[in-house]
Structures are given as structure tokens and as C-alpha cells.
Design an enzyme around this catalytic site. Structure first.
Site, PDB file in Angstrom:
ATOM      1  N   HIS A  41      -1.306  12.599   1.386  1.00 21.25           N
ATOM      2  CA  HIS A  41      -1.807  11.271   1.781  1.00 21.25           C
ATOM      3  C   HIS A  41      -2.055  11.208   3.299  1.00 21.25           C
ATOM      4  O   HIS A  41      -1.463  10.389   4.008  1.00 21.25           O
ATOM      5  CB  HIS A  41      -0.831  10.169   1.344  1.00 21.25           C
ATOM      6  CG  HIS A  41      -1.500   8.822   1.209  1.00 21.25           C
ATOM      7  ND1 HIS A  41      -1.137   7.875   0.283  1.00 21.25           N
ATOM      8  CD2 HIS A  41      -2.529   8.252   1.899  1.00 21.25           C
ATOM      9  CE1 HIS A  41      -1.893   6.786   0.403  1.00 21.25           C
ATOM     10  NE2 HIS A  41      -2.754   6.997   1.386  1.00 21.25           N
ATOM     11  N   GLU A  68       3.587   9.036  -5.865  1.00 20.00           N
ATOM     12  CA  GLU A  68       3.825   9.870  -4.689  1.00 20.00           C
ATOM     13  C   GLU A  68       5.018   9.330  -3.893  1.00 20.00           C
ATOM     14  O   GLU A  68       5.241   8.121  -3.887  1.00 20.00           O
ATOM     15  CB  GLU A  68       2.548   9.940  -3.815  1.00 20.00           C
ATOM     16  CG  GLU A  68       2.068   8.604  -3.281  1.00 20.00           C
ATOM     17  CD  GLU A  68       0.732   8.703  -2.550  1.00 20.00           C
ATOM     18  OE1 GLU A  68      -0.255   9.182  -3.129  1.00 20.00           O
ATOM     19  OE2 GLU A  68       0.709   8.273  -1.372  1.00 20.00           O
ATOM     20  N   ALA A 124      -8.314   7.896  -2.436  1.00 16.48           N
ATOM     21  CA  ALA A 124      -8.186   6.430  -2.513  1.00 16.48           C
ATOM     22  C   ALA A 124      -6.729   6.046  -2.773  1.00 16.48           C
ATOM     23  O   ALA A 124      -5.984   5.731  -1.831  1.00 16.48           O
ATOM     24  CB  ALA A 124      -9.118   5.877  -3.572  1.00 16.48           C
ATOM     25  N   ARG A 125      -6.333   6.102  -4.005  1.00 11.92           N
ATOM     26  CA  ARG A 125      -4.946   5.798  -4.368  1.00 11.92           C
ATOM     27  C   ARG A 125      -4.589   6.548  -5.643  1.00 11.92           C
ATOM     28  O   ARG A 125      -5.443   6.692  -6.538  1.00 11.92           O
ATOM     29  CB  ARG A 125      -4.754   4.302  -4.669  1.00 11.92           C
ATOM     30  CG  ARG A 125      -4.610   3.400  -3.459  1.00 11.92           C
ATOM     31  CD  ARG A 125      -3.257   3.596  -2.734  1.00 11.92           C
ATOM     32  NE  ARG A 125      -3.120   2.680  -1.626  1.00 11.92           N
ATOM     33  CZ  ARG A 125      -3.547   2.910  -0.378  1.00 11.92           C
ATOM     34  NH1 ARG A 125      -4.116   4.060  -0.072  1.00 11.92           N
ATOM     35  NH2 ARG A 125      -3.377   2.009   0.573  1.00 11.92           N
TER      36      ARG A 125
HETATM   37  C1  DGY Z   1      -5.061   3.142   3.754  1.00  8.76           C
HETATM   38  O1  DGY Z   1      -5.374   2.702   4.860  1.00  8.76           O
HETATM   39  O2  DGY Z   1      -5.105   2.454   2.738  1.00  8.76           O
HETATM   40  C2  DGY Z   1      -4.595   4.546   3.692  1.00  8.76           C
HETATM   41  O3  DGY Z   1      -4.292   4.955   2.424  1.00  8.76           O
HETATM   42  C3  DGY Z   1      -3.425   4.750   4.618  1.00  8.76           C
HETATM   43  O4  DGY Z   1      -3.864   5.489   5.640  1.00  8.76           O
END
Ligand code: DGY
Length: 326
Positions: free
Chosen positions: A286, A268, A238-239
Site C-alpha cells: 500500500h 491488509e 485502489a482498495r
Molecule cells: C489514499 O489516499 O486513499 C491512499 O490509499 C493512501 O495513500
């Protein structure tokens, strides 16, 4: 005279050509984010922009771009936008949901299986010439995925795509989301809503698929990790920032959980160097949505959003509807 737009970072040349038929395009053809000052300076005379997740658009940038009408992110996540500031300034903001669901769900499974079955460690060991012969007892034992419990935190479209794939592994699927899915959607992915505590306690594989915001900052920290099974694996595509990386590194070092598959990190690409020393973490840079077809689909959708916004049509993926005059 054509309307001026900015494409903040290298995308696909064919799309830049398409945009150039309508607009006067200022194109950063480098696949590197513009430094904040350059981004603000190049945006100052623009009416719209194609942005990437590395382009921060906030009140300070908006104050310098009085003509701006739309920012169109090539990502489903939009934590690089200050949405409140954009809405206050009447600037339309869009993202790219849908086109990356299956690819990102595939990435979750790649990390989940690699972490459970220790694929990366075994590969490195073999390449290092350590394989002396087939072993029965001490043979890179991993964790079974089939018939295990998959826990999904954040059950949007990607979460549901991850859950559907679990049907083939005969897994029990539990999820937690602010809003419970409708019965037919739950049935389609054979998933059961549980409380967040139950999810942490029961998951053999805990997959995070939430957006990052102040409300989800460090949602998974030391106490949540302590609530998980020692045999559990954490998967995050996700993040960074949803997980407290310091607490996660500690839990992995102490084997308080069995493993992790991580595509995103705090700060990151400058991730905490201790991650690199962990033999129970699979790390990727990522790449959740990273196939050619999907990245092309995302960039095309962002371009569609921009063209719609500047032709007086409602962009298909408008995040702040109050900015659309209609
Ligand atoms: C998104 O779409 O949020 C991804 O992290 C990037 O590919």
C-alpha cells in the site's frame, strides 16, 4: 484556552508544530493506528481530528465525542469514515484529493510494467545465481505494453493521469465510469468510454481506480476474471475488497489471467498467504501515494482542512457539504 484536537497517528513534526500554534494537540507520535477503544477515548473531548485510513470513525465513536466538529483524513479514500453517521451528527469530513494523483498514477505504471515484463521474478532469479548466460528463446518472455489496450475502471483524476501516461506507450485506452467524461477530457487522455463488459473483455491491462464501498465490494470476482483475456494483467492500487482475493488467487494459480500488480489487499496487512507463493503477482505494501513530497502534501492539505473547519471557513475538501453552516 486552546481548542483540543487529536492527531491520530504519526505525521510530519513540522505540521504538528503548525497545528500546535492554533490548538491544544493530543498527538499519537507512533506510526501505528490507535486501538479502537483508545481512539474513541482520546477523541471523546476533542473538537477535531487528523485521521488516517486506519482510523475508523463511525456512529459508536461519534456517540462518545459530542464536541467533535471535523475529521480530516490524510487520504483521498475515506472508507474508514461512516459518512452517513458523520453527516447525521453534523461533523464535517474531509479528504485529500488532487495532491496524490500523479504519484499514484506513477505507482500504477510501476506495477503494470513490472507485471508485464516480469521484473521482480527476473530480479529474484538473477540474485539467486541462476543466470548462466544470455538466452534468446527462453528468456523471461513478458507481455508488450506498447500498442496494447489499457482498460481503466474508475476514471477520476488518478485514472486520467494514468491514461495520459499511456500516450507515450502508443496504447489504446478504454475506460468505464458511472459518468462519462466530457469530450475535451476524453480527448486529453485519448480515452474511449466502453461498457464494463467490454472493458473486461478488451483490456490487456485492467487498472482499478474506484473508491471502496458496499457497492464496489468484490466488484471483480470469479466471473469478471473469467471474462478477461488469459494474457491480461490486473492492477489494483485502489482498495482491498474491490477484488475478491480468493477468486484472484485462483485465477492467477490457474493462469486464467497472466499476472497482477497489487498494492492493496483484503484484510491488509494480513493478506492471504497464498499471494506469497505466486510467481505471476507483483506485491507492494500500500505505497501508492508514498513519496515524501506527496505524503507531506497530503498531510498539509488535511491540516488546511482542519484549520478552515475550525475557523468557520468551508474546508477545501469537504465531503458532506450539508454539515457546513457557513
Ligand atoms: C489514499 O489516499 O486513499 C491512499 O490509499 C493512501 O495513500
Amino acid at each position: 484556552m486552546k481548542t483540543k484536537i487529536l492527531v491520530c497517528r504519526a505525521i510530519f513534526p513540522a505540521l504538528v508544530e503548525r497545528l500546535s500554534t492554533h490548538f491544544d494537540v493530543d498527538y499519537n507520535d507512533q506510526d501505528a493506528a490507535l486501538p479502537a477503544e483508545q481512539l474513541a477515548a482520546r477523541l471523546a473531548d476533542k473538537v477535531a481530528a487528523i485521521t488516517l485510513l486506519s482510523d475508523r470513525i463511525d456512529a459508536a465513536v461519534l456517540a462518545r465525542a459530542p464536541a467533535l466538529k471535523a475529521v480530516c483524513n490524510v487520504a483521498v479514500g475515506y472508507n474508514n469514515f461512516d459518512l452517513e453517521a458523520l453527516t447525521g451528527a453534523g461533523v464535517m469530513a474531509t479528504n485529500t484529493p488532487g495532491v496524490l494523483d500523479d504519484t499514484t498514477a506513477d505507482t500504477v505504471w510501476a506495477l503494470l510494467l513490472a507485471s508485464a515484463r516480469r521484473v521482480v521474478g527476473a530480479d529474484k532469479w538473477l540474485r539467486a545465481g541462476q543466470w548462466q548466460g544470455w538466452q534468446f528463446h527462453d528468456n523471461w518472455f513478458g507481455n508488450d505494453v506498447h500498442h496494447a489496450t489499457l482498460g481503466i475502471l474508475g476514471m477520476g483524476r488518478i485514472g486520467q493521469a494514468v491514461a495520459r501516461r499511456a500516450l507515450g506507450f502508443d496504447m489504446r485506452v478504454v475506460y468505464h465510469n458511472r459518468h462519462r467524461l466530457a469530450d475535451d477530457a476524453e480527448q486529453a487522455c485519448n480515452a474511449t468510454w466502453v461498457s464494463r463488459d467490454e472493458l473486461l473483455r478488451e483490456a490487456d491491462f485492467l487498472v482499478l481506480l474506484l473508491p471502496y464501498s458496499p457497492a464496489t465490494h468484490h466488484l471483480i470476482g470469479a466471473s469478471e476474471l473469467a471474462a478477461m483475456k488469459p494474457s491480461a494483467h490486473l492492477i489494483n492500487v485502489a482498495r482491498g475488497g474491490i477484488v475478491d482475493d480468493d477468486a484472484l488467487i485462483d485465477a492467477l494459480q490457474q493462469r486464467r489471467i497472466a499476472g497482477a500488480g497489487l498494492d492493496v489487499f483484503e484484510n491488509e496487512p494480513a493478506l492471504d498467504g497464498r499471494f506469497l507463493t505466486l510467481d505471476n503477482a507483483v506485491l507492494t505494501p500500500h505505497i501508492g501515494s508514498s513519496t515524501y513530497a506527496t505524503r507531506l502534501g497530503m498531510a498539509s492539505l488535511a491540516a488546511d482542512n482542519l484549520v478552515a473547519a475550525l475557523s468557520g471557513k468551508r474546508p477545501p475538501n469537504l465531503l458532506n457539504p450539508s454539515t457546513f453552516a457557513g
